[in-house]
Design an enzyme around this catalytic site. Structure first.
Site, PDB file in Angstrom:
ATOM      1  CD  GLN A   1     -21.421  52.675  52.004  1.00 40.28           C
ATOM      2  OE1 GLN A   1     -22.054  53.578  51.471  1.00 40.28           O
ATOM      3  NE2 GLN A   1     -21.411  51.437  51.546  1.00 40.28           N
TER       4      GLN A   1
ATOM      5  NE  ARG B   1     -26.027  53.697  50.303  1.00 39.05           N
ATOM      6  CZ  ARG B   1     -25.519  54.523  49.382  1.00 39.05           C
ATOM      7  NH1 ARG B   1     -25.699  54.280  48.093  1.00 39.05           N
ATOM      8  NH2 ARG B   1     -24.819  55.576  49.743  1.00 39.05           N
TER       9      ARG B   1
ATOM     10  CG  HIS C   1     -17.584  57.256  49.980  1.00 35.71           C
ATOM     11  ND1 HIS C   1     -16.432  57.457  49.259  1.00 35.71           N
ATOM     12  CD2 HIS C   1     -18.577  57.162  49.066  1.00 35.71           C
ATOM     13  CE1 HIS C   1     -16.725  57.479  47.971  1.00 35.71           C
ATOM     14  NE2 HIS C   1     -18.015  57.301  47.825  1.00 35.71           N
TER      15      HIS C   1
ATOM     16  CG  ASP D   1     -33.773  64.996  64.080  1.00 41.06           C
ATOM     17  OD1 ASP D   1     -32.592  64.715  64.383  1.00 41.06           O
ATOM     18  OD2 ASP D   1     -34.128  66.152  63.786  1.00 41.06           O
TER      19      ASP D   1
ATOM     20  CD  GLU E   1     -18.169  53.528  44.719  1.00 36.42           C
ATOM     21  OE1 GLU E   1     -18.095  53.493  45.966  1.00 36.42           O
ATOM     22  OE2 GLU E   1     -18.966  52.846  44.069  1.00 36.42           O
TER      23      GLU E   1
ATOM     24  CG  HIS F   1     -21.147  57.928  52.172  1.00 33.70           C
ATOM     25  ND1 HIS F   1     -21.231  59.243  51.764  1.00 33.70           N
ATOM     26  CD2 HIS F   1     -21.724  57.204  51.185  1.00 33.70           C
ATOM     27  CE1 HIS F   1     -21.810  59.301  50.575  1.00 33.70           C
ATOM     28  NE2 HIS F   1     -22.138  58.073  50.217  1.00 33.70           N
TER      29      HIS F   1
ATOM     30  NE  ARG G   1     -19.722  53.971  47.982  1.00 35.16           N
ATOM     31  CZ  ARG G   1     -20.807  54.699  47.785  1.00 35.16           C
ATOM     32  NH1 ARG G   1     -21.731  54.776  48.728  1.00 35.16           N
ATOM     33  NH2 ARG G   1     -20.970  55.350  46.667  1.00 35.16           N
TER      34      ARG G   1
ATOM     35  CG  LEU H   1     -18.578  61.601  48.675  1.00 37.94           C
ATOM     36  CD1 LEU H   1     -18.141  60.552  49.671  1.00 37.94           C
ATOM     37  CD2 LEU H   1     -19.958  61.274  48.141  1.00 37.94           C
TER      38      LEU H   1
ATOM     39  CB  ALA I   1     -37.200  58.740  51.020  1.00 44.63           C
ATOM     40  N   GLY I   2     -39.087  61.198  50.969  1.00 44.39           N
ATOM     41  CA  GLY I   2     -40.320  61.856  51.404  1.00 44.39           C
ATOM     42  C   GLY I   2     -41.103  62.410  50.221  1.00 44.39           C
TER      43      GLY I   2
ATOM     44  CG  PHE J   1     -20.969  53.987  40.989  1.00 42.26           C
ATOM     45  CD1 PHE J   1     -20.896  55.068  40.133  1.00 42.26           C
ATOM     46  CD2 PHE J   1     -21.043  54.227  42.358  1.00 42.26           C
ATOM     47  CE1 PHE J   1     -20.904  56.362  40.624  1.00 42.26           C
ATOM     48  CE2 PHE J   1     -21.048  55.519  42.855  1.00 42.26           C
ATOM     49  CZ  PHE J   1     -20.978  56.583  41.987  1.00 42.26           C
TER      50      PHE J   1
HETATM   51  C1  LIG Z   1     -22.350  63.616  49.803  1.00 46.28           C
HETATM   52  C2  LIG Z   1     -23.239  62.449  49.489  1.00 46.28           C
HETATM   53  C3  LIG Z   1     -23.273  61.927  48.199  1.00 46.28           C
HETATM   54  C4  LIG Z   1     -24.098  60.840  47.909  1.00 46.28           C
HETATM   55  N1  LIG Z   1     -24.125  60.347  46.636  1.00 46.28           N
HETATM   56  C5  LIG Z   1     -24.963  59.331  46.327  1.00 46.28           C
HETATM   57  C6  LIG Z   1     -25.086  58.871  44.989  1.00 46.28           C
HETATM   58  O1  LIG Z   1     -24.452  59.373  44.064  1.00 46.28           O
HETATM   59  N2  LIG Z   1     -25.925  57.838  44.738  1.00 46.28           N
HETATM   60  C7  LIG Z   1     -26.671  57.240  45.719  1.00 46.28           C
HETATM   61  O2  LIG Z   1     -27.420  56.315  45.426  1.00 46.28           O
HETATM   62  N3  LIG Z   1     -26.588  57.691  47.001  1.00 46.28           N
HETATM   63  C8  LIG Z   1     -25.772  58.714  47.314  1.00 46.28           C
HETATM   64  N4  LIG Z   1     -25.706  59.171  48.609  1.00 46.28           N
HETATM   65  C9  LIG Z   1     -26.651  58.632  49.615  1.00 46.28           C
HETATM   66  C10 LIG Z   1     -28.023  59.275  49.441  1.00 46.28           C
HETATM   67  O3  LIG Z   1     -27.893  60.547  48.882  1.00 46.28           O
HETATM   68  C11 LIG Z   1     -28.773  59.387  50.761  1.00 46.28           C
HETATM   69  O4  LIG Z   1     -28.802  58.134  51.368  1.00 46.28           O
HETATM   70  C12 LIG Z   1     -30.199  59.857  50.512  1.00 46.28           C
HETATM   71  O5  LIG Z   1     -30.196  61.065  49.797  1.00 46.28           O
HETATM   72  C13 LIG Z   1     -31.046  60.010  51.751  1.00 46.28           C
HETATM   73  O6  LIG Z   1     -32.300  60.476  51.318  1.00 46.28           O
HETATM   74  P1  LIG Z   1     -33.545  60.604  52.282  1.00 46.28           P
HETATM   75  O7  LIG Z   1     -34.703  61.035  51.438  1.00 46.28           O
HETATM   76  O8  LIG Z   1     -33.687  59.364  53.073  1.00 46.28           O
HETATM   77  O9  LIG Z   1     -33.143  61.761  53.296  1.00 46.28           O
HETATM   78  P2  LIG Z   1     -32.406  63.183  53.093  1.00 46.28           P
HETATM   79  O10 LIG Z   1     -32.264  63.550  51.672  1.00 46.28           O
HETATM   80  O11 LIG Z   1     -31.229  63.172  53.965  1.00 46.28           O
HETATM   81  O12 LIG Z   1     -33.482  64.173  53.680  1.00 46.28           O
HETATM   82  C14 LIG Z   1     -33.871  64.157  55.044  1.00 46.28           C
HETATM   83  C15 LIG Z   1     -35.048  65.081  55.194  1.00 46.28           C
HETATM   84  O13 LIG Z   1     -35.571  64.953  56.498  1.00 46.28           O
HETATM   85  C16 LIG Z   1     -35.756  66.224  57.063  1.00 46.28           C
HETATM   86  N5  LIG Z   1     -35.668  66.073  58.509  1.00 46.28           N
HETATM   87  C17 LIG Z   1     -34.728  65.429  59.233  1.00 46.28           C
HETATM   88  N6  LIG Z   1     -35.024  65.505  60.549  1.00 46.28           N
HETATM   89  C18 LIG Z   1     -36.180  66.204  60.639  1.00 46.28           C
HETATM   90  C19 LIG Z   1     -36.994  66.643  61.717  1.00 46.28           C
HETATM   91  N7  LIG Z   1     -36.689  66.376  62.989  1.00 46.28           N
HETATM   92  N8  LIG Z   1     -38.111  67.356  61.437  1.00 46.28           N
HETATM   93  C20 LIG Z   1     -38.433  67.681  60.148  1.00 46.28           C
HETATM   94  N9  LIG Z   1     -37.685  67.303  59.094  1.00 46.28           N
HETATM   95  C21 LIG Z   1     -36.583  66.569  59.349  1.00 46.28           C
HETATM   96  C22 LIG Z   1     -34.674  67.087  56.451  1.00 46.28           C
HETATM   97  O14 LIG Z   1     -35.043  68.451  56.538  1.00 46.28           O
HETATM   98  C23 LIG Z   1     -34.698  66.559  55.020  1.00 46.28           C
HETATM   99  O15 LIG Z   1     -35.730  67.181  54.289  1.00 46.28           O
HETATM  100  C24 LIG Z   1     -24.891  60.256  48.925  1.00 46.28           C
HETATM  101  C25 LIG Z   1     -24.865  60.777  50.214  1.00 46.28           C
HETATM  102  C26 LIG Z   1     -24.029  61.853  50.494  1.00 46.28           C
HETATM  103  C27 LIG Z   1     -24.010  62.356  51.909  1.00 46.28           C
END
Ligand SMILES: Cc1cc2nc3c(=O)[nH]c(=O)nc-3n(C[C@H](O)[C@H](O)[C@H](O)COP(=O)(O)OP(=O)(O)OC[C@H]3O[C@@H](n4cnc5c(N)ncnc54)[C@H](O)[C@@H]3O)c2cc1C
Length: 573
Positions: A235, A388, A237, A216, A250, A347, A281, A247, A15-16, A115
């Site tokens: 959620q 989700r 899983h 955070d 799925e 999850h 799920r 994990l 996302a970031g 899925f």
């Molecule tokens: C094992 C697993 C498998 C998955 N598989 C799938 C899939 O196949 N398909 C699907 O659609 N979804 C899947 N998901 C869900 C999906 O991957 C996550 O919801 C998603 O990746 C979250 O992305 P994000 O960019 O929001 O944050 P994240 O990728 O979690 O990144 C968080 C970022 O924030 C930073 N951060 C956090 N706190 C701080 C702080 N205080 N200061 C500075 N930096 C900070 C971290 O360093 C990191 O860079 C899965 C999740 C898991 C756990």
């Protein structure tokens, strides 16, 4: 030291990074990440990203939108689900053009697989909608976007941890940030902040989430008085490795795997006769928990089996190689011949920081917080509703990360610089000093395990008024114990004991927000199942929960759900 950037993005997950790519170029953008960027949890995603490409079977964005709304048990804001489903094919082609190596069909198109909860013709049968790269989909997307960010000159600060958001005159003025390698506290002065800090599965004992998933950004927003939305929807899983929570995607069931109880019965046929093991799920996790409660866990214990033995060695090696190796490494089991013990694992968080479809963080009045944006799992767009669907999160990150980035670029002109207050770093310094020099003797690890056990025992797949009331009392006690936590490590370099303690404060706030929100919702919907109110109650409860701190207590309020195309119906599969 202090830093000055037009925009600071907190989080280098998908996302970031996707938002950052939209802002690169003319603006001075910084991304900070508490873990090394490519280790963000997005890289652990296995199964894939959903888009109605129709490469393997007929498909349409409307079916995808319908599945998202029905999967979310009609709590999904339908205008948001429409944006997601319509934009999904473009988002996947964009990733492909950036270099993401998706699996291919024999004709060379992007391959797709089934899925949970993804169907054709509005629920008739399962459909192949997930685009994937073996079981490393998140890994290849993370690496591709990270290299793209580096190529475009985005300034990334690895191992910099945000502690607080700084406001002045009702507007964002920057961040207080802790540098892990030096122990220094920095002020990042900025006009805009995007929170993209991921989920907070670490409030539970068994989770598929990374150690860094401590929410955070969500707790920092909560400390500013911003209400959190739909926090009761957590959620689980269905297929976490027994005892560990690691994990098993799925995709294993998408490729044909099935769940079996102690009688060897494929029990999902009883719970979801049409799509069986590919039900959403929340339903599969409840089915597993019910089998276990009724004594059909394996050997009477608290797990069931995932059976992949009929898929054959070749398919497992080609499509599910990482999870096969997890099973071999962690359990010493060969999935080609043996059944895998699994149990539900925490999850994903459907709730979080309330945002508009363009990522602006919202006050309950509907007005936005000037300069503050959120995207990804930490945000609550109300896209995933009460549950989700698999593969919709990776899609959410790239679709809404991009939209938020564009909105920020457009909004920047209207925002002037405001000076941070003189004492902006005061709270952070005081917290650290108290943890290092305080008189208490509590240990972070003890308080954290007690919180995780409490949440797992009293606020997981099944909930009641009594369990939630007990959880609320427990979390209050733990907050009191937290005020007496003291750490032994006085070091300033990579002081993980200090960081664990700082994160725990936020985790306790989030655990309490989940419990209080869950107590307020007297119905069962999606992932929130109340044994004392087992039915969905659209008349009284078709609304989003908002929870915010009012002095010492948490208060609840509600806001309406946006319904455009699909009227709520009973949810059967
Ligand atoms: C094992 C697993 C498998 C998955 N598989 C799938 C899939 O196949 N398909 C699907 O659609 N979804 C899947 N998901 C869900 C999906 O991957 C996550 O919801 C998603 O990746 C979250 O992305 P994000 O960019 O929001 O944050 P994240 O990728 O979690 O990144 C968080 C970022 O924030 C930073 N951060 C956090 N706190 C701080 C702080 N205080 N200061 C500075 N930096 C900070 C971290 O360093 C990191 O860079 C899965 C999740 C898991 C756990």
């Amino acid at each position: 030291m202090s830093f000055k950037h037009d925009v600071v993005i907190v989080g280098a997950g998908l996302a970031g990074l996707r938002a950052a790519l939209e802002l690169a170029g003319s603006l001075n953008v910084a991304v900070i990440s508490k873990v090394y960027p490519t280790r963000s949890h997005s890289g652990a995603a296995q199964g894939g990203i959903a888009a109605a490409l129709g490469n393997e079977e007929p498909d349409s964005w409307e079916w995808h939108m319908y599945d998202t709304v029905k999967g979310g048990d009609y709590l999904t804001d339908q205008d948001v689900a429409e944006v997601l489903a319509r934009d999904a094919p473009r988002a996947v082609f964009e990733l492909e053009h950036m270099g993401v190596p998706f699996n291919r069909t024999p004709e060379g198109k992007i391959a797709q697989r089934a899925f949970g909860g993804h169907t054709r013709e509005f629920g008739k049968a399962a459909v192949k909608r997930a685009c994937y790269a073996a079981d490393r989909s998140g890994r290849v997307m993370m690496d591709t976007l990270y290299f793209e960010a580096v190529r475009r000159g985005i300034k990334i600060f690895p191992e910099f941890q945000m502690l607080d958001i700084v406001m002045a005159d009702g507007q964002v003025a920057g961040l207080v940030v802790y540098e892990l390698a030096t122990g220094e506290i920095h002020l990042f002065h900025s006009r805009m902040v995007l929170l993209a800090t991921g989920g907070f599965g670490k409030i539970y004992k068994t989770t598929s989430n990374a150690f860094a998933s401590t929410g955070d950004g969500v707790s920092a927003a909560c400390r500013l008085g911003i209400p959190l939305e739909d926090m009761e929807f957590v959620q689980f899983h269905p297929t976490g490795i027994y005892g560990l929570g690691v994990l098993i995607s799925e995709a294993a069931r998408g490729e044909g795997g099935v769940l079996r109880n102690s009688n060897g019965e494929r029990f999902m046929e009883r719970y979801a006769p049409a799509i069986k093991d590919l039900a959403p799920r929340d339903m599969v996790s409840r089915a597993i928990a019910t089998e276990i409660r009724e004594g059909r866990g394996i050997g009477g214990r608290d797990y069931v089996h995932l059976d992949l033995t009929h898929l054959g060695e070749k398919k497992l090696a080609e499509r599910l190689s990482d999870i096969s190796s997890f099973v071999r490494i962690y359990l010493g089991i060969d999935p080609v011949r043996e059944l895998i013990p699994i149990q539900p694992t925490c999850h994903y968080m459907m709730g979080g920081i309330p945002v508009s479809v363009e990522g602006r963080v919202l006050w309950p009045s509907g007005e936005s917080v000037p300069g503050l944006y959120a995207a990804g799992e930490c945000s609550c767009l109300s896209l995933h509703g009460a549950n989700r669907l698999g593969c919709n999160s990776l899609l959410d990150l790239v679709v809404f990360g991009r939209i938020a980035g564009r909105r920020m670029a457009a909004d920047l002109e209207d925002l002037s610089w405001v000076d941070p207050p003189r004492d902006a770093e005061h709270r952070a310094r005081e917290r650290i000093e108290r943890l290092m020099e305080g008189a208490g003797s509590e240990k972070t690890a003890h308080v954290r395990s007690a919180m995780q056990e409490t949440m797992t025992a009293l606020c997981s797949v099944f909930r009641t008024e009594q369990t939630l009331a007990r959880a609320a009392v427990k979390i209050r006690e733990l907050k009191d114990r937290y005020s007496r936590v003291r750490i032994d490590n006085r070091g300033s370099r990579f002081n993980m004991e200090l960081l664990d303690a700082l994160e725990l404060e936020g985790l306790l706030d989030l655990a309490e927000a989940v419990v209080v929100s869950a107590s307020g919702r007297k119905e069962s919907r999606g992932a929130h199942f109340r044994e004392d109110y087992p039915e969905r109650d659209d008349e009284n409860c078709l609304k989003h929960t908002l929870v915010h701190t009012a002095g010492e207590v948490l208060e609840l309020s509600y806001k309406p759900v946006t319904i455009t195309r699909f009227e709520p119906k009973p949810r059967t599969y």
